[in-house]
Design a protein around this motif. Structure first.
Motif, PDB file in Angstrom:
ATOM      1  N   ILE A   9       2.291  70.384  58.811  1.00 38.28           N
ATOM      2  CA  ILE A   9       0.927  69.861  58.811  1.00 38.28           C
ATOM      3  C   ILE A   9       0.344  70.050  57.426  1.00 38.28           C
ATOM      4  O   ILE A   9       0.414  71.126  56.837  1.00 38.28           O
ATOM      5  N   GLU A  10      -0.204  68.964  56.899  1.00 35.76           N
ATOM      6  CA  GLU A  10      -0.797  68.978  55.574  1.00 35.76           C
ATOM      7  C   GLU A  10      -2.202  69.574  55.645  1.00 35.76           C
ATOM      8  O   GLU A  10      -2.782  69.729  56.717  1.00 35.76           O
ATOM      9  N   ASP A  11      -2.744  69.839  54.472  1.00 37.23           N
ATOM     10  CA  ASP A  11      -4.090  70.399  54.396  1.00 37.23           C
ATOM     11  C   ASP A  11      -5.126  69.429  54.978  1.00 37.23           C
ATOM     12  O   ASP A  11      -6.162  69.854  55.501  1.00 37.23           O
ATOM     13  N   ASP A  12      -4.823  68.133  54.900  1.00 39.66           N
ATOM     14  CA  ASP A  12      -5.764  67.134  55.426  1.00 39.66           C
ATOM     15  C   ASP A  12      -5.509  66.797  56.892  1.00 39.66           C
ATOM     16  O   ASP A  12      -6.136  65.902  57.446  1.00 39.66           O
ATOM     17  N   GLY A  13      -4.558  67.495  57.498  1.00 43.52           N
ATOM     18  CA  GLY A  13      -4.309  67.319  58.923  1.00 43.52           C
ATOM     19  C   GLY A  13      -3.170  66.389  59.282  1.00 43.52           C
ATOM     20  O   GLY A  13      -2.809  66.272  60.459  1.00 43.52           O
ATOM     21  N   ARG A  14      -2.611  65.704  58.295  1.00 43.99           N
ATOM     22  CA  ARG A  14      -1.467  64.835  58.603  1.00 43.99           C
ATOM     23  C   ARG A  14      -0.296  65.686  59.067  1.00 43.99           C
ATOM     24  O   ARG A  14      -0.051  66.764  58.549  1.00 43.99           O
ATOM     25  N   THR A  15       0.443  65.148  60.038  1.00 43.31           N
ATOM     26  CA  THR A  15       1.561  65.881  60.621  1.00 43.31           C
ATOM     27  C   THR A  15       2.852  65.086  60.524  1.00 43.31           C
ATOM     28  O   THR A  15       2.841  63.859  60.381  1.00 43.31           O
ATOM     29  N   ALA A  16       3.957  65.796  60.619  1.00 48.06           N
ATOM     30  CA  ALA A  16       5.267  65.177  60.653  1.00 48.06           C
ATOM     31  C   ALA A  16       6.184  66.054  61.493  1.00 48.06           C
ATOM     32  O   ALA A  16       5.997  67.276  61.546  1.00 48.06           O
ATOM     33  N   TYR A  17       7.148  65.403  62.157  1.00 46.11           N
ATOM     34  CA  TYR A  17       8.024  66.126  63.079  1.00 46.11           C
ATOM     35  C   TYR A  17       9.474  65.726  62.871  1.00 46.11           C
ATOM     36  O   TYR A  17       9.776  64.586  62.522  1.00 46.11           O
ATOM     37  N   ASP A  18      10.352  66.677  63.150  1.00 50.49           N
ATOM     38  CA  ASP A  18      11.766  66.346  63.228  1.00 50.49           C
ATOM     39  C   ASP A  18      11.971  65.475  64.461  1.00 50.49           C
ATOM     40  O   ASP A  18      11.292  65.645  65.484  1.00 50.49           O
ATOM     41  N   ASN A  19      12.924  64.551  64.368  1.00 54.14           N
ATOM     42  CA  ASN A  19      13.169  63.642  65.497  1.00 54.14           C
ATOM     43  C   ASN A  19      13.518  64.392  66.780  1.00 54.14           C
ATOM     44  O   ASN A  19      13.226  63.921  67.884  1.00 54.14           O
ATOM     45  N   ALA A  20      14.147  65.557  66.640  1.00 48.75           N
ATOM     46  CA  ALA A  20      14.587  66.302  67.822  1.00 48.75           C
ATOM     47  C   ALA A  20      13.412  66.834  68.652  1.00 48.75           C
ATOM     48  O   ALA A  20      13.575  67.108  69.847  1.00 48.75           O
ATOM     49  N   VAL A  21      12.235  66.973  68.035  1.00 50.27           N
ATOM     50  CA  VAL A  21      11.100  67.549  68.757  1.00 50.27           C
ATOM     51  C   VAL A  21       9.943  66.570  68.920  1.00 50.27           C
ATOM     52  O   VAL A  21       8.975  66.865  69.619  1.00 50.27           O
ATOM     53  N   LYS A  22      10.058  65.410  68.277  1.00 45.99           N
ATOM     54  CA  LYS A  22       8.968  64.429  68.322  1.00 45.99           C
ATOM     55  C   LYS A  22       8.670  64.041  69.767  1.00 45.99           C
ATOM     56  O   LYS A  22       9.579  63.756  70.549  1.00 45.99           O
ATOM     57  N   GLY A  23       7.397  64.052  70.107  1.00 43.74           N
ATOM     58  CA  GLY A  23       6.979  63.720  71.461  1.00 43.74           C
ATOM     59  C   GLY A  23       6.934  64.907  72.398  1.00 43.74           C
ATOM     60  O   GLY A  23       6.369  64.822  73.490  1.00 43.74           O
ATOM     61  N   ARG A  24       7.521  66.029  71.989  1.00 38.05           N
ATOM     62  CA  ARG A  24       7.524  67.232  72.829  1.00 38.05           C
ATOM     63  C   ARG A  24       6.728  68.368  72.191  1.00 38.05           C
ATOM     64  O   ARG A  24       6.107  69.169  72.902  1.00 38.05           O
ATOM     65  N   PHE A  25       6.739  68.450  70.869  1.00 33.58           N
ATOM     66  CA  PHE A  25       6.045  69.515  70.144  1.00 33.58           C
ATOM     67  C   PHE A  25       4.817  68.930  69.445  1.00 33.58           C
ATOM     68  O   PHE A  25       4.837  67.784  68.986  1.00 33.58           O
TER      69      PHE A  25
END
Length: 120
Positions: A52-68
């Motif tokens: 999570i960036e300081d401005d709130g943008r997020t990114a996820y590994d494909n293995a956890v996307k949609g669950r975490f």
């Protein structure tokens, strides 16, 4: 130096949920930080699960996307990782890290980790 303290790990059955927390102490007011949750399975290297960036943008590994879901509370200087529909492959140690921006030296600090065990 930023000190990080993780909590919230534990043992659950597959399909269960956990919420990890990471409290940061020593963040400089004039710096911007990206915060990460890393996952390290036994015998493997650390991999970014979410950030999570300081401005709130997020990114996820494909293995956890949609669950975490990663989130941050800037007032409490804490980030969270809500982990739903857990799978046995999610088992491992979860580390919180914080990376300062270039202006502040691009310095990264780490917590000691919290263990998550998911049984099938």
């Amino acid at each position: 130096q930023v000190q990080l303290m993780e909590s919230g790990g534990g043992s659950v059955e597959a399909g269960g949920s956990l919420r990890l927390s990471c409290e940061a102490r020593g963040l400089a007011k004039n710096c911007r930080y990206t915060m990460y949750w890393y996952h390290q399975a036994r015998g493997k290297g650390r991999e970014i699960a979410a950030q999570i960036e300081d401005d709130g943008r997020t990114a996820y590994d494909n293995a956890v996307k949609g669950r975490f879901t990663i989130s941050r509370d800037n007032n409490k200087k804490t980030i969270y990782l809500q982990m739903n529909d857990l799978k046995p492959e999610d088992t491992g140690t979860y580390f919180c890290s914080v990376l300062s921006n270039l202006f502040c030296g691009s310095h990264e600090d780490w917590g000691r980790g919290t263990q998550v065990t998911v049984s099938s």
